[in-house]
Design a protein around this motif. Sequence first.
Motif, mmCIF file in Angstrom:
data_model
loop_
_atom_site.group_PDB
_atom_site.id
_atom_site.type_symbol
_atom_site.label_atom_id
_atom_site.label_comp_id
_atom_site.label_asym_id
_atom_site.label_seq_id
_atom_site.Cartn_x
_atom_site.Cartn_y
_atom_site.Cartn_z
ATOM 1 N N THR A 55 1.195 -1.419 -0.337
ATOM 2 C CA THR A 55 0.375 0.251 0.107
ATOM 3 C C THR A 55 0.486 1.157 0.148
ATOM 4 N N GLN A 56 0.517 2.476 -1.025
ATOM 5 C CA GLN A 56 1.007 3.527 -0.891
ATOM 6 C C GLN A 56 -0.011 4.433 -0.568
ATOM 7 N N PHE A 57 0.959 4.919 0.503
ATOM 8 C CA PHE A 57 -0.080 6.080 1.526
ATOM 9 C C PHE A 57 -0.170 7.188 1.061
ATOM 10 N N LYS A 58 -1.367 7.853 0.851
ATOM 11 C CA LYS A 58 -1.820 9.214 1.237
ATOM 12 C C LYS A 58 -1.084 9.782 -0.452
ATOM 13 N N THR A 59 -1.352 8.991 -1.432
ATOM 14 C CA THR A 59 -0.778 9.911 -3.007
ATOM 15 C C THR A 59 -2.130 8.986 -3.553
ATOM 16 N N LEU A 60 -2.364 9.878 -4.772
ATOM 17 C CA LEU A 60 -2.714 9.928 -6.211
ATOM 18 C C LEU A 60 -1.865 9.057 -7.386
ATOM 19 N N GLU A 61 -0.683 9.478 -7.035
ATOM 20 C CA GLU A 61 0.189 8.441 -7.961
ATOM 21 C C GLU A 61 1.272 7.623 -7.441
ATOM 22 N N PRO A 62 0.693 6.720 -7.003
ATOM 23 C CA PRO A 62 2.105 5.857 -6.550
ATOM 24 C C PRO A 62 2.726 5.101 -7.895
ATOM 25 N N ALA A 63 3.808 4.853 -7.139
ATOM 26 C CA ALA A 63 5.341 4.224 -7.028
ATOM 27 C C ALA A 63 5.441 3.054 -6.705
ATOM 28 N N TRP A 64 5.391 2.005 -7.196
ATOM 29 C CA TRP A 64 5.165 0.318 -6.620
ATOM 30 C C TRP A 64 6.895 0.089 -6.613
ATOM 31 N N ASN A 65 7.358 0.006 -8.313
ATOM 32 C CA ASN A 65 7.929 -0.883 -8.758
ATOM 33 C C ASN A 65 7.735 -2.565 -8.239
ATOM 34 N N GLU A 66 7.138 -2.752 -8.049
ATOM 35 C CA GLU A 66 7.120 -4.588 -7.451
ATOM 36 C C GLU A 66 6.705 -5.541 -8.479
ATOM 37 N N THR A 67 7.212 -6.329 -7.956
ATOM 38 C CA THR A 67 7.394 -7.370 -9.251
ATOM 39 C C THR A 67 6.626 -8.136 -8.713
ATOM 40 N N LEU A 68 5.618 -9.490 -9.312
ATOM 41 C CA LEU A 68 4.830 -10.618 -9.219
ATOM 42 C C LEU A 68 4.886 -11.517 -9.776
ATOM 43 N N LEU A 69 5.163 -12.339 -9.828
ATOM 44 C CA LEU A 69 5.397 -13.728 -10.182
ATOM 45 C C LEU A 69 4.205 -14.521 -9.718
#
Length: 120
Positions: free
Chosen positions: A91-105
């Motif tokens: 979860t990215q808190f308090k944003t309307l333009e999150p940047a995750w850069n996460e990989t799901l396999l």
Amino acid sequence: VAINLLDSADPVSIGDLEERWFMISDAAHPDSQAEVKLQILLRQKPKETDYDSQLRIRVLEARKLPAMDFGGTSDPYLVVSFEGKTKKTSTQFKTLEPAWNETLLFPTRAAELDTVMNVE
């Protein structure tokens, strides 16, 4: 939103890295222009016995998300479902333009590949 991996206009092929923006819909905000940027890679994994391939989804960022909190922001996360398996980003808190850069396999079998992945 359902994403067809073998869309005839631009299919995902084994070994090809696709990076695209996808519109994400929300029934509560039908006029939303929210988008998520994903890298999609389908690759063969010949050393594994149960699965011969792997779908790799790199969740990069989102933009134009609707505000869901009283302060005019949101606490967004992304849920991806593929072949009966579901994975979630942080979860990215308090944003309307999150940047995750996460990989799901997601391990899969190329011969039995489900062509649709769901993103929420």
